[in-house]
Scaffold this active site. Structure first.
Site, short mmCIF file in Angstrom:
data_model
loop_
_atom_site.label_atom_id
_atom_site.label_comp_id
_atom_site.label_asym_id
_atom_site.label_seq_id
_atom_site.Cartn_x
_atom_site.Cartn_y
_atom_site.Cartn_z
N ASP A 31 0.85 -1.19 0.00
CA ASP A 31 0.00 0.00 0.00
C ASP A 31 0.90 1.25 0.00
O ASP A 31 1.74 1.40 0.89
CB ASP A 31 -0.87 -0.03 1.27
CG ASP A 31 -1.81 1.17 1.38
OD1 ASP A 31 -1.69 2.11 0.56
OD2 ASP A 31 -2.63 1.16 2.31
N GLU A 81 29.60 7.47 4.15
CA GLU A 81 29.50 6.05 4.46
C GLU A 81 29.82 5.23 3.22
O GLU A 81 30.20 4.07 3.33
CB GLU A 81 28.06 5.74 4.95
CG GLU A 81 27.84 4.32 5.47
CD GLU A 81 27.50 3.29 4.40
OE1 GLU A 81 27.45 2.11 4.73
OE2 GLU A 81 27.30 3.65 3.21
N CYS A 113 26.26 7.51 9.31
CA CYS A 113 25.66 8.80 8.96
C CYS A 113 26.16 9.95 9.82
O CYS A 113 25.80 11.11 9.60
CB CYS A 113 24.14 8.70 9.07
SG CYS A 113 23.48 7.24 8.27
N THR A 154 13.90 3.10 1.72
CA THR A 154 14.65 4.12 2.48
C THR A 154 16.04 4.37 1.88
O THR A 154 16.93 4.84 2.56
CB THR A 154 14.76 3.76 3.98
OG1 THR A 154 15.58 2.60 4.14
CG2 THR A 154 13.40 3.51 4.59
N SER A 203 17.58 -0.77 14.71
CA SER A 203 18.12 0.55 14.33
C SER A 203 17.20 1.67 14.80
O SER A 203 17.68 2.74 15.19
CB SER A 203 18.36 0.62 12.82
OG SER A 203 17.17 0.77 12.09
N HIS A 235 18.79 13.87 11.81
CA HIS A 235 19.17 12.91 10.78
C HIS A 235 17.91 12.14 10.39
O HIS A 235 17.19 11.65 11.28
CB HIS A 235 20.24 11.94 11.32
CG HIS A 235 20.41 10.75 10.43
ND1 HIS A 235 20.74 10.87 9.11
CD2 HIS A 235 20.24 9.42 10.65
CE1 HIS A 235 20.79 9.67 8.56
NE2 HIS A 235 20.48 8.77 9.47
N LYS A 244 9.29 9.74 15.54
CA LYS A 244 9.40 8.73 16.62
C LYS A 244 10.35 9.22 17.71
O LYS A 244 10.06 9.09 18.90
CB LYS A 244 9.94 7.41 16.06
CG LYS A 244 8.98 6.61 15.21
CD LYS A 244 9.74 5.41 14.61
CE LYS A 244 8.91 4.60 13.66
NZ LYS A 244 7.93 3.74 14.32
N ASN A 274 17.14 8.80 1.96
CA ASN A 274 18.24 8.85 2.92
C ASN A 274 19.52 9.27 2.20
O ASN A 274 19.86 8.73 1.14
CB ASN A 274 18.44 7.49 3.60
CG ASN A 274 19.29 7.60 4.86
OD1 ASN A 274 19.84 8.65 5.17
ND2 ASN A 274 19.38 6.50 5.60
N1 CAA Z 1 -0.72 3.04 5.84
C1 CAA Z 1 -0.09 3.80 6.74
N2 CAA Z 1 0.94 3.35 7.52
C2 CAA Z 1 1.32 2.07 7.34
C3 CAA Z 1 0.70 1.21 6.41
C4 CAA Z 1 -0.37 1.75 5.64
N3 CAA Z 1 -1.00 1.02 4.72
N4 CAA Z 1 1.30 0.01 6.47
C5 CAA Z 1 2.27 0.11 7.42
N5 CAA Z 1 2.27 1.35 7.94
C6 CAA Z 1 3.18 1.87 8.97
C7 CAA Z 1 3.43 0.92 10.10
O1 CAA Z 1 2.38 0.94 11.04
C8 CAA Z 1 4.72 1.47 10.67
O2 CAA Z 1 4.44 2.61 11.44
P1 CAA Z 1 5.11 2.78 12.89
O3 CAA Z 1 6.59 2.67 12.67
O4 CAA Z 1 4.67 4.12 13.32
O5 CAA Z 1 4.61 1.65 13.72
C9 CAA Z 1 5.46 1.98 9.40
O6 CAA Z 1 4.45 2.05 8.38
C10 CAA Z 1 6.57 1.07 8.93
O7 CAA Z 1 6.04 -0.22 8.84
P2 CAA Z 1 6.88 -1.49 9.33
O8 CAA Z 1 7.34 -1.27 10.73
O9 CAA Z 1 6.12 -2.73 9.01
O10 CAA Z 1 8.09 -1.33 8.32
P3 CAA Z 1 9.12 -2.34 7.80
O11 CAA Z 1 9.48 -3.35 8.81
O12 CAA Z 1 8.69 -2.82 6.47
O13 CAA Z 1 10.41 -1.37 7.56
C11 CAA Z 1 12.17 -0.04 8.49
C12 CAA Z 1 10.68 -0.17 8.27
C13 CAA Z 1 12.60 -1.05 9.55
C14 CAA Z 1 12.47 1.35 8.96
C15 CAA Z 1 12.90 -0.33 7.15
O14 CAA Z 1 12.52 0.60 6.18
C16 CAA Z 1 14.40 -0.31 7.29
O15 CAA Z 1 15.03 -1.27 7.72
N6 CAA Z 1 15.06 0.83 6.88
C17 CAA Z 1 16.51 0.97 6.95
C18 CAA Z 1 17.02 1.20 8.36
C19 CAA Z 1 16.75 2.58 8.86
O16 CAA Z 1 16.54 3.52 8.13
N7 CAA Z 1 16.82 2.73 10.19
C20 CAA Z 1 16.65 4.01 10.82
C21 CAA Z 1 17.47 4.18 12.06
S1 CAA Z 1 19.20 3.86 11.71
C22 CAA Z 1 19.79 5.32 11.09
O17 CAA Z 1 19.22 6.35 11.26
C23 CAA Z 1 21.06 5.31 10.32
C24 CAA Z 1 20.72 5.23 8.89
O18 CAA Z 1 20.63 6.27 8.22
C25 CAA Z 1 20.50 3.93 8.29
#
Ligand code: CAA
Length: 382
Positions: A31, A81, A113, A154, A203, A235, A244, A274
Site C-alpha cells: 500500500d 558512508e 551517517c 529508504t 536501528s 538525521h 518517533k 536517505n
Molecule cells: N498506511 C499507513 N501506515 C502504514 C501502512 C499503511 N498502509 N502500512 C504500514 N504502515 C506503517 C506501520 O504501522 C509502521 O508505522 P510505525 O513505525 O509508526 O509503527 C510503518 O508504516 C513502517 O512499517 P513497518 O514497521 O512494518 O516497516 P518495515 O518493517 O517494512 O520497515 C524499516 C521499516 C525497519 C524502517 C525499514 O525501512 C528499514 O530497515 N530501513 C533501513 C534502516 C533505517 O533507516 N533505520 C533508521 C534508524 S538507523 C539510522 O538512522 C542510520 C541510517 O541512516 C541507516
C-alpha cells in the site's frame, strides 16, 4: 562576546534520477500509504551510472566555492558512508575537480551517517585556533540496501557542502553538544559489500536511545532546556524516524508534542531519500530556506550514525541570514531529476556496485562533474 563560529554557507546536490515511491509500492505489492505515511517518504534520488559521492560532493562544493572563492580554505573534510576507495580520500578528487590550491589538507571521515557532524566539529576546532581560516566540509552518500527488502524504500542519494567559518552568515554553532556512543549492530557494511546490512527494528530503537542519551548529556552540561530550542532538525533515514525520536523526547522531558513542528525540515528529505551523512544538513537547509523568519531562533540538530554515535548540537540563526538563503534552488534541483521506472532503477542498482575492473561509464548526468570510468584500476572524473 567570543567570536561567533558556524555555518557560513550550505549547498545541496543530488542524483540525476528519481524513483517515485508510488511506483515502488506497486512493484512490491505494498500500500503506497505505508511509504508516504508509515515511513514518511515520497521518492528517492538515484545516481546516474556516471555519478557517485565524488560528483555529487563536487557539485555541492562548487556552489560554495563559486560564491565565496578559496581564500582561507586550508582544509577539506569529506564525510561519507559510501566511500569509493579504501585508501584515497574522496575529497582529493574534489580538490582536483575544483582546482583548489595545493596548500590544503584533505581527509575522509567515517562513522555511518554521523561523519558529517564529526567533520563540522573538526572544522570548528580548526577555526577556533585560527579564525582567519575557513573549512570546506562535504558530506555525500548513496544509500544502498538490497532490493526487495524492507529497507529498499529508504534508499537515496545526495550531498551537502558547507563552509565553516568565523562570523558566519547562516548559523552560529554553540560550543556545547550532547554525545552518546553505544556499540550496537543496528546497521553496518562489511568491506566486501556495496549494500548495507541492517536490523531495521533495532536501528529504530538504537536511534531513539541515542537521541535521549545525547539530550541527557547536553542537559547535564548546562545546555538549553527544551523551551529554549525553537526548532529541531534530525538525521532522517526516513522522515517518520524524526517523529518517533521527537515524540520520545517530549515524553522524556514532559512537554506536549505536535508532529507538524518538524514538517518543514522534512521537505527535501522526503524527496531525496536517505542521504546518510548529508541527511541532517539537508534538513537544516530546508528549515533555513522554507520556514518563516528564523533570525535569532535556536535550532537543535541531532545527528545519528549507526553502530552507533549520536550528537545533539544547537545553533542560533544569524540576524541577516535571509539575505543568504537559497529558497527555490533546491526545489528546481529536485524537479529537474529524470524519473526512472522500477525496472530501470533495479538495473542501475545491480550495476551500481563498486568495481576496480576497467569500465567506461555512459554519458548521462547533466551535473557539472561526471565519473568517466575506471582504467588501470583507478577512477577517473571529468
Ligand atoms: N498506511 C499507513 N501506515 C502504514 C501502512 C499503511 N498502509 N502500512 C504500514 N504502515 C506503517 C506501520 O504501522 C509502521 O508505522 P510505525 O513505525 O509508526 O509503527 C510503518 O508504516 C513502517 O512499517 P513497518 O514497521 O512494518 O516497516 P518495515 O518493517 O517494512 O520497515 C524499516 C521499516 C525497519 C524502517 C525499514 O525501512 C528499514 O530497515 N530501513 C533501513 C534502516 C533505517 O533507516 N533505520 C533508521 C534508524 S538507523 C539510522 O538512522 C542510520 C541510517 O541512516 C541507516
Amino acid at each position: 562576546h567570543p567570536l561567533a563560529l558556524g555555518i557560513h554557507d550550505l549547498a545541496i546536490a543530488t542524483g540525476h534520477h528519481v524513483l517515485d515511491l508510488d511506483d515502488l509500492a506497486a512493484a512490491n505489492g505494498v500500500d503506497p500509504a505505508k511509504y508516504h505515511v508509515g515511513i514518511g517518504q515520497d521518492a528517492f534520488s538515484v545516481p546516474a551510472p556516471d555519478e557517485d559521492i565524488v560528483t555529487m560532493g563536487a557539485a555541492a562544493a562548487k556552489q560554495v566555492i563559486d560564491r565565496h572563492g578559496v581564500d582561507g580554505i586550508r582544509t577539506v573534510l569529506f564525510a561519507t558512508e559510501s566511500g569509493v576507495d579504501q585508501s584515497k580520500a574522496a575529497g582529493v578528487y574534489v580538490h582536483g575537480l575544483l582546482g583548489l590550491p595545493r596548500n590544503v589538507r584533505v581527509v575522509e571521515l567515517k562513522q555511518a551517517c554521523y561523519g558529517g557532524t564529526a567533520a563540522v566539529q573538526m572544522a570548528l576546532g580548526i577555526i577556533a585556533r585560527d579564525p582567519s581560516e575557513r573549512v570546506l566540509v562535504i558530506a555525500a552518500d548513496v544509500a544502498r540496501y538490497d532490493v526487495e527488502t524492507a529497507a529498499e524504500p529508504t534508499q537515496g542519494a545526495g550531498a551537502v557542502a558547507m563552509l565553516i567559518a568565523a562570523d558566519p552568515d547562516l548559523i552560529e554553532l554553540e560550543p556545547q553538544s550532547g554525545l552518546f556512543t553505544a556499540d550496537v549492530d543496528d546497521f553496518w557494511r562489511p568491506n566486501d559489500r556495496s549494500t548495507a546490512l541492517v536490523d531495521g527494528r533495532l536501528s529504530v530503537t538504537a536511534y531513539v536511545d541515542s537521541f535521549i542519551g545525547a539530550w541527557d548529556d547536553l542537559a547535564s552540561r548546562g545546555g538549553p532546556g527544551i523551551e529554549a530550542i525553537d526548532r529541531f532538525v534530525h538525521h532522517q533515514p526516513f522522515t517518520k524516524m524524526a517523529i518517533k525520536a521527537h515524540r520520545k523526547l517530549a515524553q522524556h522531558v514532559g512537554v506536549p508534542f505536535e508532529e507538524t513542528e518538524l514538517a518543514i525540515g522534512f521537505t527535501y528529505n522526503r524527496q531525496t531519500g536517505n542521504t546518510y551523512t548529508a541527511s541532517l544538513w539537508i534538513a537544516l537547509g530546508a528549515l533555513l530556506d522554507l520556514d518563516d523568519d528564523l533570525a535569532g531562533a535556536r535550532i537543535g540538530m541531532f545527528s545519528y550514525g549507526s553502530g552507533s554515535v549520536g550528537e545533539l548540537m544547537t545553533g542560533v540563526v544569524r540576524p541577516e541570514y535571509q539575505q543568504h538563503r537559497r529558497t527555490g534552488r533546491v526545489h528546481e534541483l529536485l524537479a529537474a531529476r529524470v524519473p526512472l521506472s522500477v525496472e530501470v532503477y533495479r538495473e542501475l542498482h545491480a550495476a551500481g556496485a563498486a568495481t576496480s575492473e576497467d569500465v567506461e561509464r555512459p554519458r548521462v548526468t547533466t551535473a557539472p562533474f561526471r565519473f568517466a570510468g575506471v582504467s588501470g584500476g583507478a577512477r577517473h572524473y571529468e
